[in-house]
Write an enzyme that holds these catalytic residues in place. Structure first.
Site, PDB file in Angstrom:
ATOM      1  N   HIS A 262       0.816  -1.227   0.000  1.00 55.78           N
ATOM      2  CA  HIS A 262       0.000   0.000   0.000  1.00 55.78           C
ATOM      3  C   HIS A 262       0.848   1.276   0.000  1.00 55.78           C
ATOM      4  CE1 HIS A 262      -3.922  -1.975   0.565  1.00 55.78           C
ATOM      5  NE2 HIS A 262      -3.243  -2.855   1.262  1.00 55.78           N
ATOM      6  N   ASP A 324      -0.702  -5.085   6.089  1.00 57.63           N
ATOM      7  CA  ASP A 324      -1.675  -5.970   5.429  1.00 57.63           C
ATOM      8  C   ASP A 324      -1.370  -6.141   3.954  1.00 57.63           C
ATOM      9  OD1 ASP A 324      -2.256  -3.207   5.130  1.00 57.63           O
ATOM     10  OD2 ASP A 324      -4.203  -3.718   4.306  1.00 57.63           O
ATOM     11  N   GLU A 325      -1.901  -7.221   3.395  1.00 58.41           N
ATOM     12  CA  GLU A 325      -1.940  -7.451   1.946  1.00 58.41           C
ATOM     13  C   GLU A 325      -0.612  -7.179   1.243  1.00 58.41           C
ATOM     14  OE1 GLU A 325      -6.358  -6.674   0.473  1.00 58.41           O
ATOM     15  OE2 GLU A 325      -5.434  -4.811   1.137  1.00 58.41           O
ATOM     16  N   VAL A 326       0.447  -7.809   1.692  1.00 60.98           N
ATOM     17  CA  VAL A 326       1.720  -7.651   1.006  1.00 60.98           C
ATOM     18  C   VAL A 326       1.735  -8.607  -0.183  1.00 60.98           C
ATOM     19  CG1 VAL A 326       4.212  -7.672   1.247  1.00 60.98           C
ATOM     20  CG2 VAL A 326       2.781  -7.141   3.225  1.00 60.98           C
ATOM     21  N   GLU A 377      -2.514  -9.805   9.258  1.00 60.26           N
ATOM     22  CA  GLU A 377      -1.532 -10.588   8.511  1.00 60.26           C
ATOM     23  C   GLU A 377      -0.196 -10.695   9.247  1.00 60.26           C
ATOM     24  OE1 GLU A 377      -3.634  -8.495   7.165  1.00 60.26           O
ATOM     25  OE2 GLU A 377      -3.875  -8.804   4.998  1.00 60.26           O
TER      26      GLU A 377
END
Ligand SMILES: *[C@@H]1O[C@H](CO)[C@@H](O)[C@H](O)[C@H]1NC(C)=O
Ligand SMILES: *[C@@H]1O[C@H](CO)[C@@H](O)[C@H](O)[C@H]1NC(C)=O
Ligand SMILES: *[C@@H]1O[C@H](CO)[C@@H](O)[C@H](O)[C@H]1NC(C)=O
Length: 531
Positions: A262, A324-326, A377
């Site tokens: 992000h 998050d969301e790597v 995460e």
């Protein structure tokens, strides 16, 4: 004692249907009666005693009195109403507030006590709290108890309330990266949060789309990473204003700077200087960039300087570090990253590389004396974190249901925040507030010790499809469902009882100038005062 009073609270909850007052969120213990007293807007006063406070007074209460006087009696037409008839008037025509511990100049924190008791009878109108933050919650309740007859007379019923929050962290997330939110939108949201007894503003400041936070260490970030550096940024002055405006309402500001994913807007600003990982297509760089580059010392030097700044700009003990969301695809494609993985003995496990990055970042932030909140995460990927880390649960079913995730996090001894079922940016036809309302954050299988580690939750308003044009009606009164779930007793769950009060509260929000959307068919008297 608690048992019988709880019963009383429920009984009253069930019997209560009068239109006169409709508290939101519902207090822990309440006893009301039909007995009511008139209030004269001309002579009514707020007074306070802050035990052992300095002579200089208390900014938090002084400003709150002004706000609530305006909210209650502010409108011109109301002030002209004279007292008539045989009504029993409040003898002293004042609300006396006693705050036990001073701290008017301090900031609210996760540990702040928000308990208060409110007593309204013929002899007294009295609000007692340990802290100014509890006094603010009690003032809000007081303001919701005052009602007006069709003739325009103000009344308040004989009432006893003993109140405290079920959870200490009751947050609302706004995303100012996908769309920029002008400062007044943020400040208005803080007002409406206080009406709902929310106490944490989670400010998701920056993301892939834009970087509106004005950094003085790295001005390029804002100059190149914001949508428009002249209009779409938050200056140091803006940030200060948000923090103080929130403080005066008993609201903490939890700033989030999400990495290593992000972060495209960061990379745009820093150009080729190497903060982001260059992605490869075969043996050639593809020209696109991925997450923060975890293999360069310069990355950590940058983070060191950046988070030193952030740690001093945002005074709350906690920072939100994202995580998050790597997306591992870009890291996988990059030969330098592969070589680094080999050297470190990570094999093909990119979660270990993510852990390496996050652990280094957490050490940096710890060294600045901060605590941190991270998305789930970081826990799922087994990053080694400090025992006082707070893990925020946002995924509904992956890798496990959010309730199971809460069980796992608390079993490992970490504190948890719940957001997964409270994504207000998702909309559907019909009364979806009921779905938010039905959630109980403690309905997972676990020991009492585990349940005590759930410190609250947050309603989230992600910004892909939200800007200042639709923020307010999308937030309110839907976020109120989350606010009550996090404040009120766990037994307050009856949707019909909630609907009546929430519909009434929505009308009260309109009266206070918040363009809250309707819950169902019907109308508010207040609609017309807006025009
Ligand atoms: C307050 O008093 C009025 C008038 O007696 C009554 O209609 C109303 O139900 C009372 N409200 C509460 C919350 O007891
Ligand atoms: C606040 O209320 C809770 C619940 O009754 C209680 O456990 C706690 O001790 C109270 N705190 C203070 C400072 O009164
Ligand atoms: C990065 O820092 C580490 C530890 O200080 C050092 O051993 C290493 O040589 C540095 N690498 C580069 C490329 O400067």
């Amino acid at each position: 004692m608690a048992g019988s009073r709880l019963w009383l609270s429920l009984l009253l909850a069930a019997a209560f249907a009068g239109p006169a007052t409709a508290l939101w969120p519902w207090p822990q213990y309440i006893q009301t009666s039909d007995w009511h007293y008139t209030i004269s807007p001309h002579s009514f006063q707020f007074k306070y005693h802050v035990r052992s406070a300095a002579q200089s007074g208390c900014s938090v209460l002084d400003e709150a009195f002004q706000r609530y006087r305006n909210l209650l009696f502010g409108s011109e037409s109301w002030q002209r109403v004279a007292l008539t008839g045989e009504q029993q008037t409040l003898e002293k025509q004042s609300l006396v507030i006693l705050v036990v511990t001073p701290g008017c100049e301090q900031l609210p924190s996760l540990e702040s006590v928000e308990n208060y008791t409110l007593t309204i009878n013929n002899e007294q109108c009295f609000l007692l709290s340990e802290t100014v933050w509890g006094a603010l919650r009690g003032l809000e309740t007081f303001s919701q108890l005052v009602w007006r007859s069709p003739e325009g007379t103000f009344f308040i019923n004989k009432t006893e309330i003993e109140d405290f929050p079920r959870f200490p962290h009751r947050g609302l997330l706004l995303d100012t990266s996908r769309h920029y939110l002008p400062l007044p939108s943020i400040l208005d949201t803080l007002d409406a949060m206080a009406y709902n007894k929310f106490n944490v503003f989670h400010w998701h400041l920056v993301d892939d789309s834009s970087f509106p936070y004005e950094s003085f260490a790295f001005p390029e970030l804002t100059r190149k990473g914001s949508y428009n550096p002249a209009t779409h940024i938050y200056t140091a002055q803006d940030v200060k204003e948000v923090i103080e405006y929130a403080r005066l309402r008993g609201i903490r500001v939890l700033a989030e700077f999400d990495t290593p994913g992000h972060t495209l807007s960061w990379g745009q600003a820093l150009g080729v200087s190497g903060l982001l990982t260059p992605c490869y297509s075969g043996s050639q760089p593809s020209g696109t960039f991925g997450p923060v580059n975890p293999i360069l010392n310069s990355t950590y030097e940058f983070m060191n300087t950046f988070f030193l700044e952030v740690s001093s700009v945002f005074p709350d003990f906690y920072l939100h570090l994202g995580g998050d969301e790597v997306d591992f695809a870009c890291w996988k494609s990059n030969p330098d990253v592969q070589a680094f993985m080999k050297k470190k003995g990570f094999g093909n496990d990119f979660k270990q590389l993510e852990s390496f990055y996050i652990q280094t970042l957490l050490d940096i932030v710890s060294a600045y004396g901060k605590g941190y909140v991270v998305w789930q995460e970081v826990f799922d990927n087994k990053v080694k974190v400090r025992p006082d880390t707070i893990i925020q649960v946002w995924r509904e079913e992956v890798p496990v249901s959010y309730l199971k995730e809460l069980a796992l996090i608390t079993e490992a001894g970490f504190r948890a925040l719940l957001s997964a079922p409270w994504y207000l940016n998702r909309i559907s036809y019909g009364p979806d507030w009921e779905d938010f309302y039905r959630v109980d954050p403690l309905s997972f299988e676990g020991s009492p010790e585990q349940k005590a580690l759930v410190i609250g939750g947050e309603a989230c308003m992600w910004g892909e499809y939200v800007d200042s044009t639709n923020l307010v009606p999308r937030l309110w009164p839907r976020a109120g469902a989350v606010a009550e779930r996090l404040w009120s007793n766990k037994v307050v769950t009856d949707p019909d009882f909630a609907f009546k009060r929430l519909a009434h509260f929505r009308c009260e929000l309109l009266r206070r100038g918040v363009q809250a959307q309707p819950l169902s068919v019907g109308y508010c008297e207040q609609e017309f005062e807006q025009i």
